[in-house]
Design a protein around this motif. Structure first.
Motif, PDB file in Angstrom:
ATOM      1  N   TYR A 155       2.571  -6.879  -6.157  1.00  0.00           N
ATOM      2  CA  TYR A 155       1.309  -6.146  -6.099  1.00  0.00           C
ATOM      3  C   TYR A 155       1.266  -5.317  -4.821  1.00  0.00           C
ATOM      4  CZ  TYR A 155      -0.068  -9.226  -9.860  1.00  0.00           C
ATOM      5  OH  TYR A 155      -0.120  -9.895 -11.055  1.00  0.00           O
TER       6      TYR A 155
ATOM      7  N   GLU B 225       3.070   4.370  -1.580  1.00  0.00           N
ATOM      8  CA  GLU B 225       3.023   5.188  -2.789  1.00  0.00           C
ATOM      9  C   GLU B 225       4.249   4.874  -3.636  1.00  0.00           C
ATOM     10  OE1 GLU B 225       3.106   9.879  -4.126  1.00  0.00           O
ATOM     11  OE2 GLU B 225       2.936   9.357  -2.014  1.00  0.00           O
TER      12      GLU B 225
ATOM     13  N   ASP C  44      -1.047  -3.126  -3.952  1.00  0.00           N
ATOM     14  CA  ASP C  44      -2.388  -2.797  -3.461  1.00  0.00           C
ATOM     15  C   ASP C  44      -3.235  -4.014  -3.132  1.00  0.00           C
ATOM     16  OD1 ASP C  44      -2.765  -3.699  -6.014  1.00  0.00           O
ATOM     17  OD2 ASP C  44      -3.993  -2.007  -6.660  1.00  0.00           O
ATOM     18  N   GLU C  45      -2.602  -5.186  -3.013  1.00  0.00           N
ATOM     19  CA  GLU C  45      -3.341  -6.392  -2.661  1.00  0.00           C
ATOM     20  C   GLU C  45      -2.576  -7.152  -1.592  1.00  0.00           C
ATOM     21  OE1 GLU C  45      -4.240  -8.792  -6.053  1.00  0.00           O
ATOM     22  OE2 GLU C  45      -4.820  -7.081  -7.246  1.00  0.00           O
TER      23      GLU C  45
ATOM     24  N   PHE D 110       0.804  -1.226   0.000  1.00  0.00           N
ATOM     25  CA  PHE D 110       0.000   0.000   0.000  1.00  0.00           C
ATOM     26  C   PHE D 110       0.839   1.278   0.000  1.00  0.00           C
ATOM     27  CE2 PHE D 110      -2.582  -3.264   2.203  1.00  0.00           C
ATOM     28  CZ  PHE D 110      -3.536  -3.426   1.232  1.00  0.00           C
TER      29      PHE D 110
ATOM     30  N   GLY E  28      -0.946  -0.618  -9.547  1.00  0.00           N
ATOM     31  CA  GLY E  28      -0.396  -0.965  -8.245  1.00  0.00           C
ATOM     32  C   GLY E  28       0.582  -2.118  -8.306  1.00  0.00           C
TER      33      GLY E  28
END
Length: 141
Positions: free
Chosen positions: A129, A66, A131-132, A64, A105
């Motif tokens: 990944y 940036e 964002d997962e 998560f 992401g």
């Protein structure tokens, strides 16, 4: 096993697979074993293995985060350090981190390595990944 395969070793295929009826477990050896070991290394968090607490590559710490040039540099260094420390069967030729799929992401981590026993060069792409909460083992990029 003979020659280079003896040096490179043999292990369970990952993810584990079994023969029909559960009669046996699928094994990999040689350069396939090295490639699967690299994938396991990248997917393992430090401290996750009780008997080898230092083993792993803490990519999950960037979950998560940036995507910035600093993050790309940190991922690069973390992967390079882990391969150099935990995979003595290879010479690390280089690591690159692509942000081509950043909008999704995903960072694509490419590892260029030479297997010492065979002097064969390989390239592995690991999709990370951000964002997962899922890190696919053996997934191509």
């Amino acid at each position: 096993m003979a020659g280079a395969d003896l040096f490179l070793g043999q292990g369970w295929a990952f993810p584990p697979r079994f023969a029909a009826g559960g009669a046996g477990v699928a094994l990999v050896s040689g350069t396939d074993d090295v490639a699967e070991s690299l994938a396991i290394l990248l997917a393992t968090r430090r401290g996750e293995r009780v008997l080898a607490e230092d083993y792993g590559c803490d990519l999950a710490e960037f979950m998560f985060a940036e995507i910035t040039p600093a993050l790309v540099g940190q991922v690069h260094d973390l992967v390079a350090d882990a391969v150099l420390e935990f995979e003595p069967r290879v010479v690390l030729n280089g690591v690159s981190v692509s942000t081509e799929r950043a909008s999704e992401g995903v960072l694509a981590v490419a590892i260029d390595y030479t297997v010492r026993a065979t002097n064969s060069r390989f390239n592995m792409v690991w999709p990370f990944y951000l964002d997962e909460a899922v890190r696919p083992l053996g997934a191509g990029g």
